[in-house]
Design a protein around this motif. Structure first.
Motif, mmCIF file in Angstrom:
data_model
loop_
_atom_site.group_PDB
_atom_site.id
_atom_site.type_symbol
_atom_site.label_atom_id
_atom_site.label_comp_id
_atom_site.label_asym_id
_atom_site.label_seq_id
_atom_site.Cartn_x
_atom_site.Cartn_y
_atom_site.Cartn_z
ATOM 1 N N LEU A 164 93.939 5.363 56.605
ATOM 2 C CA LEU A 164 93.739 6.420 55.621
ATOM 3 C C LEU A 164 92.253 6.616 55.338
ATOM 4 O O LEU A 164 91.775 7.752 55.229
ATOM 5 N N MET A 165 91.507 5.531 55.251
ATOM 6 C CA MET A 165 90.057 5.629 55.047
ATOM 7 C C MET A 165 89.400 6.329 56.238
ATOM 8 O O MET A 165 88.522 7.164 56.065
ATOM 9 N N LEU A 166 89.860 5.999 57.427
ATOM 10 C CA LEU A 166 89.306 6.609 58.635
ATOM 11 C C LEU A 166 89.588 8.114 58.670
ATOM 12 O O LEU A 166 88.692 8.919 58.915
ATOM 13 N N GLY A 167 90.829 8.499 58.404
ATOM 14 C CA GLY A 167 91.212 9.911 58.463
ATOM 15 C C GLY A 167 90.787 10.726 57.259
ATOM 16 O O GLY A 167 90.534 11.921 57.369
ATOM 17 N N GLY A 168 90.709 10.074 56.101
ATOM 18 C CA GLY A 168 90.411 10.809 54.877
ATOM 19 C C GLY A 168 88.958 10.792 54.452
ATOM 20 O O GLY A 168 88.531 11.651 53.671
ATOM 21 N N PHE A 169 88.174 9.832 54.961
ATOM 22 C CA PHE A 169 86.786 9.722 54.512
ATOM 23 C C PHE A 169 85.776 9.647 55.654
ATOM 24 O O PHE A 169 84.739 10.290 55.605
ATOM 25 N N ILE A 170 86.049 8.872 56.685
ATOM 26 C CA ILE A 170 85.086 8.708 57.780
ATOM 27 C C ILE A 170 85.097 9.929 58.703
ATOM 28 O O ILE A 170 84.040 10.474 59.035
ATOM 29 N N ALA A 171 86.277 10.358 59.128
ATOM 30 C CA ALA A 171 86.371 11.513 60.033
ATOM 31 C C ALA A 171 85.707 12.764 59.450
ATOM 32 O O ALA A 171 84.984 13.459 60.179
ATOM 33 N N PRO A 172 85.895 13.068 58.154
ATOM 34 C CA PRO A 172 85.197 14.243 57.612
ATOM 35 C C PRO A 172 83.674 14.124 57.698
ATOM 36 O O PRO A 172 82.985 15.116 57.921
ATOM 37 N N LEU A 173 83.163 12.915 57.552
ATOM 38 C CA LEU A 173 81.716 12.723 57.686
ATOM 39 C C LEU A 173 81.252 13.027 59.106
ATOM 40 O O LEU A 173 80.179 13.593 59.306
ATOM 41 N N VAL A 174 82.066 12.671 60.093
ATOM 42 C CA VAL A 174 81.719 12.933 61.492
ATOM 43 C C VAL A 174 81.675 14.447 61.745
ATOM 44 O O VAL A 174 80.856 14.924 62.534
ATOM 45 N N LEU A 175 82.518 15.199 61.049
ATOM 46 C CA LEU A 175 82.521 16.659 61.222
ATOM 47 C C LEU A 175 81.200 17.307 60.807
ATOM 48 O O LEU A 175 80.917 18.444 61.199
ATOM 49 N N LEU A 176 80.401 16.591 60.041
ATOM 50 C CA LEU A 176 79.116 17.136 59.606
ATOM 51 C C LEU A 176 78.115 17.260 60.763
ATOM 52 O O LEU A 176 77.104 17.940 60.640
ATOM 53 N N ILE A 177 78.419 16.624 61.886
ATOM 54 C CA ILE A 177 77.529 16.663 63.054
ATOM 55 C C ILE A 177 77.441 18.074 63.637
ATOM 56 O O ILE A 177 76.354 18.542 63.974
#
Length: 137
Positions: free
Chosen positions: A22-35
């Motif tokens: 959940l942390m990966l999909g809800g918090f980390i993945a959105p940060l990666v989208l900032l690239i």
């Protein structure tokens, strides 16, 4: 006892596997989208939604303890978010990797929402007793 401690001690054993996902999909993945430029707004909106849901859930825990109603914060914030993610993911012109990341987020947030809707329904059907109450230190 913090919410994280309560979930670790009183939550089901599968929760120890689910929470990192959940942390990966809800918090980390959105940060990666900032690239990527084309996915930055999606990432920013998702990060803000995740922060709002986390703060609201923690606040509810401090008010009511570890009850089934805690999923309500996810329902309120993540239901519109998942609709937005699905609509954005269908648009043409998004690079491949952001599309994959958004798909991963949709799956993870969708699974979380299933649990949350079930828990909140159980709460409204009478399962209102906290498994553990919040006690400030």
């Amino acid at each position: 006892m913090s919410l994280n401690e309560a979930m670790a001690v009183f939550g089901p054993s599968w929760l120890r596997v689910w929470l990192p996902l959940l942390m990966l999909g809800g918090f980390i993945a959105p940060l990666v989208l900032l690239i990527w430029r084309k996915s930055r707004l999606i990432g920013a909106i998702s990060v803000v939604a995740g922060i709002i849901a986390a703060i609201a859930t923690d606040y509810m825990y401090k008010q009511m303890g570890y009850v089934k109603l805690l999923g309500l914060a996810h329902i309120i914030v993540w239901t519109p978010l998942i609709v937005y993610l699905i609509l954005e993911n269908r648009k043409d012109g998004m690079p491949v990797w952001p599309k994959r990341i958004i798909t991963f987020m949709i799956v993870i947030i969708g699974i979380s929402l299933v649990f949350d809707y079930v828990d909140v329904a159980r709460y409204f059907m009478g399962n209102t007793v906290p498994l553990v109450s919040y006690e400030p230190v």
